[in-house]
Scaffold this active site. Structure first.
Site, PDB file in Angstrom:
ATOM      1  CD  GLN B  89      -2.619  -1.469   2.571  1.00 51.43           C
ATOM      2  OE1 GLN B  89      -2.307  -0.477   3.508  1.00 51.43           O
ATOM      3  NE2 GLN B  89      -3.602  -2.151   2.693  1.00 51.43           N
ATOM      4  CG  HIS B 154      -2.427  -0.311   7.884  1.00 55.22           C
ATOM      5  ND1 HIS B 154      -2.732  -0.953   9.247  1.00 55.22           N
ATOM      6  CD2 HIS B 154      -3.303  -0.777   6.892  1.00 55.22           C
ATOM      7  CE1 HIS B 154      -3.587  -1.858   8.761  1.00 55.22           C
ATOM      8  NE2 HIS B 154      -4.008  -1.618   7.312  1.00 55.22           N
ATOM      9  CD  GLU B 248     -12.671   4.996  14.303  1.00 56.10           C
ATOM     10  OE1 GLU B 248     -11.871   6.015  14.531  1.00 56.10           O
ATOM     11  OE2 GLU B 248     -12.852   4.096  15.234  1.00 56.10           O
ATOM     12  CE1 TYR B 258     -10.580  12.140  16.660  1.00 55.99           C
ATOM     13  CE2 TYR B 258      -8.416  12.372  16.943  1.00 55.99           C
ATOM     14  CZ  TYR B 258      -9.578  12.952  16.896  1.00 55.99           C
ATOM     15  OH  TYR B 258      -9.873  14.205  17.024  1.00 55.99           O
ATOM     16  CE1 TYR B 269      -9.780  -6.625   6.245  1.00 56.38           C
ATOM     17  CE2 TYR B 269      -7.823  -6.514   7.575  1.00 56.38           C
ATOM     18  CZ  TYR B 269      -8.564  -5.869   6.466  1.00 56.38           C
ATOM     19  OH  TYR B 269      -8.654  -4.727   6.275  1.00 56.38           O
TER      20      TYR B 269
END
Lengths: 138, 374
Positions: B89, B154, B248, B258, B269
């Site tokens: 990613q 991430h 979110e 958070y 998952y």
């Protein structure tokens, strides 16, 4: 003396290359499992079943089992355009993930031998190396 | 008969176990479609970030490490990029213009980088550079997260600016949820704030905490891939990928936590539980959460009147379900969600152009412009 040393090291590196123990299929599958559970499972699923008509399955996939070179090319260069898997047409883009050739071999060995998939062969990094981008364009 | 009924109950009970409760409002597929689209630039496999210079000119990043300068639909590669570490990613992520770009030609980029020369993978970085035509110069590394890792996951990351001379960018937890997001002495799972020259603002929340990463603005994030400034309040809106369920939308506050992974509305998952807690003292609740996960990327408010009744709505791309989501917000609540461009492909980003139109980037397709029907 210098020449002798050079020959010695050349010889040793040759031996090293040919005698180095190849990765076993079991080891490759184990490494492939780690890569699968980092790079692939979010889309293709932990059970390899894909996602609706958006992401094709790997489990019992006729495309995968019958087009191993094309599947390797998809991992190596990205896969764009329509493919038919088990009679269903998919048209999502699968990006190249930045995996090295040996990592592609490992993850191929994993998906070819998971979820009741069986493949007698053993994919190696050398085999991945040889696959050109052009086979995707046919 | 009784047996049959109990079987039906059992069936629904099992079904219930299998899937968490969808969070309302449920996504709608409109029956009437009042728009079409045209492709403004194609041939970009993963158009990750986008920044408009003016109506004709914009920049687009291709994740594998190419920055394109586009002028009237024609794209050219920009030279002089820092070295991009591309894996999973990561790669070349967002691009944004300095608030004073028209005078100083400075752009900002987030990208996967390995600046240490080790063989240990990479982590997210923020760069700035001066753009002249298709040439970058004065390339400067402003921030580099450590440590490097080969994990695919991430990296974040979007870039936004406030009106007070700050640049904000996010970095995901890099697949180390139990180590990074709750620890302010470590990178990952954070939103960062810097001055435009890369220095640390004196009033950042953790400048006086010993050992802390002083660039941190907020923490407890998972993987932020959407950030935008609310056009009226000026607040920073962020969204992030949850695990299975629990994506979110957050409104960012200085120094706030958070909650990831101490609190979440999602599960693993594999279906196993991460935590039973969805709230905790001193941890901020999301403004909205998605169950099921849509895999959100890119986000913008629409300020123009071009599309009938879409003004002030929030637009978010869905990688997973391959549409653009329109969220209607009333009295600080999401009251309606609707699919736009259903089945278009994996949506990466959405921005409002200087002409007030929505531009959407789609994997394998390029940049699309949504055009309302007359």
């Amino acid at each position: 003396m210098k020449l002798l040393l050079m020959f010695y090291f050349l010889g040793m590196s040759f031996f090293g290359y040919f005698l180095a123990p190849q990765k076993s299929k079991a080891e490759s599958i184990k490494n492939g499992s780690e890569i699968y559970h980092d790079f692939c499972y979010r889309c293709h699923g932990i059970n390899g079943v894909g996602q609706d008509d958006l992401i094709p399955p790997l489990k019992s996939s006729d495309y995968l089992m019958n087009n191993i070179d094309l599947s390797i090319a998809g991992l190596k260069y990205g896969l764009k355009g329509k493919i038919t898997v088990n009679g269903i047409v998919y048209d999502s883009y699968m990006a190249y993930q930045g995996l090295d050739n040996d990592e592609i071999a490992d993850v191929m060995n994993y998906i070819l031998n998971q979820w009741e998939n069986i493949n007698e062969g053993f994919i190696t990094a050398q085999q991945v190396e040889k696959i050109p981008k052009s086979i995707l364009e046919k | 008969m009784k047996k049959k009924i109990s079987h039906i109950f059992l069936f629904f009970f099992i079904l219930q176990l299998g899937c968490a409760q969808d969070n309302p409002p449920i996504i709608e597929t409109p029956t009437k479609i009042n728009y079409s689209y045209k492709i403004v630039v194609d041939g970009i496999d993963i158009p990750w970030g986008m920044a408009f210079i003016n109506v004709d000119e914009f920049l687009v990043t291709e994740q594998s490490g190419i920055l394109y300068y586009v002028n009237k639909g024609q794209k050219r590669e920009v030279n002089g990029l820092p070295k991009v570490y591309f894996r999973g990613q990561g790669g070349l992520l967002d691009v944004a213009l300095h608030p004073n770009f028209s005078e100083n030609k400075i752009i900002y980029m987030t990208l996967g980088a390995n600046t240490e020369g080790d063989k240990k993978g990479g982590n997210t970085s923020l760069y700035c550079a001066v753009l002249n035509g298709t040439q970058l110069s004065e390339v400067k590394l402003l921030y580099k997260a450590i440590p490097n890792t080969k994990t695919s996951q991430h990296w974040g990351s979007r870039i936004v600016f406030d009106q007070k001379g700050h640049v904000y960018f996010g970095i995901g937890d890099r697949g180390e949820r139990d180590v990074n997001p709750q620890d302010i002495t470590r990178d990952g799972g954070k939103i960062y704030r810097l001055n435009l020259d890369g220095s640390i603002p004196k009033d950042n929340p953790f400048v006086k905490k010993s050992g802390a990463k002083t660039a941190i603005f907020s923490y407890g994030h998972r993987n932020p891939q959407g950030m935008t400034i609310h056009p009226i309040t000026g607040q920073i809106w962020e969204h992030e990928h949850g695990p299975r369920g629990g994506d979110e939308i957050n409104i960012l506050k200085k120094g706030a936590n958070y909650g990831w992974p101490e609190i979440t509305y999602g599960i693993n998952y594999s279906g196993t539980v991460i935590t039973n807690k969805t709230s905790a003292p001193n941890m901020v609740q999301p403004f909205y959460y998605w169950i099921p996960s849509i895999a959100p990327t890119g986000m913008t408010f629409l300020t123009s009147n071009i599309y009938k009744s879409w003004k002030d709505n929030l637009f978010v791309g869905s990688l997973k379900f391959q549409y653009l989501e329109r969220l209607v917000i009333e009295n600080e609540k999401v009251v309606k969600r609707e699919k736009i461009l259903d089945n278009i492909g994996r949506v990466r980003n959405v921005v409002e152009g200087p002409d007030g139109y929505l531009y959407v980037s789609v994997e394998g397709k390029g940049i699309l412009k949504i055009i309302p029907n007359k």
